[in-house]
Write an enzyme that holds these catalytic residues in place. Structure first.
Site, short mmCIF file in Angstrom:
data_model
loop_
_atom_site.label_atom_id
_atom_site.label_comp_id
_atom_site.label_asym_id
_atom_site.label_seq_id
_atom_site.Cartn_x
_atom_site.Cartn_y
_atom_site.Cartn_z
CG HIS A 125 -2.00 -1.11 1.11
ND1 HIS A 125 -2.72 -1.56 2.19
CD2 HIS A 125 -2.42 -1.83 0.05
CE1 HIS A 125 -3.54 -2.53 1.81
NE2 HIS A 125 -3.38 -2.71 0.51
CB ALA A 237 2.70 -8.35 16.79
C1 BJW Z 1 -2.92 -6.50 16.67
C2 BJW Z 1 -2.52 -5.71 17.65
C3 BJW Z 1 -1.27 -6.09 18.18
C4 BJW Z 1 -4.41 -4.86 17.08
N1 BJW Z 1 -0.62 -7.16 17.66
N2 BJW Z 1 -2.38 -7.51 16.09
C5 BJW Z 1 -16.02 -5.27 -2.15
C6 BJW Z 1 -15.56 -6.55 -1.98
C7 BJW Z 1 -14.20 -6.85 -2.10
C8 BJW Z 1 -13.28 -5.85 -2.39
C9 BJW Z 1 -13.74 -4.57 -2.55
C10 BJW Z 1 -15.10 -4.29 -2.45
N3 BJW Z 1 -15.25 -2.97 -2.65
C11 BJW Z 1 -14.02 -2.41 -2.88
C12 BJW Z 1 -13.10 -3.38 -2.81
C13 BJW Z 1 -11.66 -3.24 -2.98
C14 BJW Z 1 -11.01 -2.59 -1.76
C15 BJW Z 1 -11.36 -3.39 -0.51
O1 BJW Z 1 -10.80 -4.41 -0.22
N4 BJW Z 1 -12.30 -2.89 0.29
C16 BJW Z 1 -12.76 -3.61 1.46
C17 BJW Z 1 -12.63 -2.70 2.69
C18 BJW Z 1 -14.17 -4.07 1.20
N5 BJW Z 1 -9.60 -2.65 -2.02
C19 BJW Z 1 -9.02 -1.71 -2.75
O2 BJW Z 1 -9.64 -0.75 -3.18
C20 BJW Z 1 -7.55 -1.90 -3.08
N6 BJW Z 1 -7.39 -1.80 -4.48
C21 BJW Z 1 -7.96 -2.68 -5.31
O3 BJW Z 1 -8.53 -3.67 -4.92
O4 BJW Z 1 -7.84 -2.36 -6.65
C22 BJW Z 1 -8.65 -3.09 -7.59
C23 BJW Z 1 -10.13 -2.76 -7.37
C24 BJW Z 1 -10.53 -1.44 -7.32
C25 BJW Z 1 -11.88 -1.12 -7.11
C26 BJW Z 1 -12.84 -2.12 -6.92
C27 BJW Z 1 -12.42 -3.45 -6.94
C28 BJW Z 1 -11.06 -3.76 -7.19
C29 BJW Z 1 -6.72 -0.81 -2.43
C30 BJW Z 1 -6.71 -0.91 -0.94
C31 BJW Z 1 -6.00 0.30 -0.34
C32 BJW Z 1 -5.97 0.26 1.17
N7 BJW Z 1 -5.50 1.49 1.66
C33 BJW Z 1 -5.41 1.69 3.11
C34 BJW Z 1 -5.15 3.17 3.46
C35 BJW Z 1 -3.73 3.64 3.24
C36 BJW Z 1 -3.48 4.81 4.12
C37 BJW Z 1 -3.81 6.12 3.54
O5 BJW Z 1 -4.87 6.33 2.98
O6 BJW Z 1 -2.97 6.96 3.69
O7 BJW Z 1 -4.45 0.80 3.66
S1 BJW Z 1 -6.91 1.27 3.96
C38 BJW Z 1 -6.14 0.59 5.37
O8 BJW Z 1 -6.55 -0.81 5.45
C39 BJW Z 1 -4.63 0.60 5.08
C40 BJW Z 1 -4.24 -0.80 5.52
O9 BJW Z 1 -3.03 -1.18 4.91
C41 BJW Z 1 -5.43 -1.63 5.12
C42 BJW Z 1 -5.54 -2.95 5.83
O10 BJW Z 1 -5.76 -2.76 7.19
P1 BJW Z 1 -5.03 -3.70 8.25
O11 BJW Z 1 -3.57 -3.54 8.15
O12 BJW Z 1 -5.56 -5.06 8.16
O13 BJW Z 1 -5.45 -2.97 9.62
P2 BJW Z 1 -6.82 -3.07 10.44
O14 BJW Z 1 -6.90 -1.84 11.26
O15 BJW Z 1 -7.96 -3.39 9.59
O16 BJW Z 1 -6.61 -4.33 11.41
C43 BJW Z 1 -5.67 -4.33 12.44
C44 BJW Z 1 -5.61 -5.72 13.05
O17 BJW Z 1 -4.56 -5.73 14.01
C45 BJW Z 1 -6.88 -6.13 13.79
O18 BJW Z 1 -7.25 -7.44 13.36
C46 BJW Z 1 -6.46 -6.15 15.25
O19 BJW Z 1 -7.12 -7.16 16.00
C47 BJW Z 1 -5.01 -6.42 15.15
N8 BJW Z 1 -4.19 -5.92 16.26
N9 BJW Z 1 -3.39 -4.73 17.94
C48 BJW Z 1 -1.18 -7.84 16.62
N10 BJW Z 1 -0.71 -5.43 19.21
#
Ligand code: BJW
Ligand code: ZN
Length: 262
Positions: A125, A237
């Protein structure tokens, strides 16, 4: 045998066969470095609307608003230092040596894996520590603490944007392709601190499982992946990964592995 010991035994067995030990990380691994997660209590998306600050539409609508958000995020990333979770992954790389690939595929934009010493980090990302131009090829990680103007402009006159991947945008093609290859080749995939809700990253553990990898999840909360994982380590973690490294050390000779957790 504890679950940590079982996970370490799986890793040692796969490493002994030269199989890649691949990590997939998310915001949770950086939580204990003070970088908030996106979802869940206190998550960034509980304070900010992702439609407004993490889509190209929201950026075009109000670039200063999106930039104000990203400056805040960048400040947090810059102030953060790696925690024992990041360091444990870097130590695994050193301990297993060159014959076992140990790439770190991360969704994080905070640069903390690189700061911890991991050498093969795939940023799915992008990075909050870089900017790129919305018009030309300009890209830079040499950024001032504060920009003179918000939103900042490129030397070509167009707007600069954070070099991150927003919703609806494609991931860097070469990086996601490499990540897929590692998922297919993995002996073990460690899935750490991700809610596994954002595609296409969330599919990588499923790709790995289907290709025969053992999946070890580290997360204090259950996710959709937990029931599929071979081992689930329910904890933070920064505690679980050092424990895993310690147990891994028991499987490997002192010469191969030097992982004193000081
Ligand atoms: C601990 C802890 C500790 C707590 N130890 N653990 C419908 C169905 C399917 C897909 C889509 C849909 N509609 C749209 C989409 C596509 C979309 C998507 O997936 N959306 C879903 C939300 C539904 N994806 C995209 O758009 C991506 N591009 C793409 O797919 O292109 C093709 C396409 C386009 C359009 C339509 C369809 C296809 C791009 C994704 C970009 C993500 N960007 C972000 C923001 C960047 C920052 C910024 O803007 O500056 O990236 S969003 C945010 O979420 C960030 C992260 O990298 C990402 C993932 O989050 P992550 O890392 O999993 O964090 P959290 O907070 O969710 O979870 C934290 C976890 O840690 C929890 O489980 C806690 O329990 C745990 N935890 N403390 C260990 N101490
Ligand atoms: Zn430009």
């Amino acid at each position: 045998m504890t679950e940590v010991e079982r996970a370490a035994a799986i890793m040692a067995e796969q490493a002994a066969r030269g199989m890649p030990i691949v990590a997939l990380t998310g915001a949770g691994i950086s939580a204990e470095s003070g970088v908030p997660t996106f979802r869940g209590a206190g998550g960034i998306w509980t304070q900010h609307d992702p439609e407004r600050v993490a889509t190209i539409r929201g950026f075009r609508e109000d670039p200063a608003r999106a930039w104000a958000f990203h400056q805040q995020l960048r400040r947090m990333c810059r102030a953060a230092t790696p925690n024992p979770g990041h360091l444990a992954l870097a130590w695994i790389e050193v301990a297993l040596g060159d014959s076992v690939p140990t790439p770190v595929i991360t969704q994080n934009i905070d640069g903390l894996h690189q700061a911890a010493g991991s050498r093969d980090v795939l940023e799915l990302h992008g990075s909050a520590l870089r900017v790129r131009c919305t018009a030309c090829d300009y890209r830079s990680d040499d950024l001032p603490d504060e920009f003179e103007e918000l939103p900042p402009h490129c030397h070509c006159g167009a707007l600069l944007r954070p070099d991150v991947v927003w919703f609806g945008e494609m991931l860097p093609e070469a990086t996601i392709r490499r990540a897929h290859r590692w998922a297919e080749a993995a002996g073990v995939m460690l899935v750490i601190g991700t809610s596994a809700t954002v595609q296409p990253a969330a599919s990588l553990p499923v790709v790995a499982l289907r290709a025969g990898a053992e999946v070890i999840e580290v997360n204090p909360e259950p996710t959709a992946l937990t029931v599929m994982a071979d081992v689930a380590l329910p904890g933070p973690a920064a505690t679980m990964l050092p424990a895993l490294v310690s147990a891994l050390g028991d499987h490997l000779s002192g010469e191969t592995l030097d992982v004193r957790m000081e």
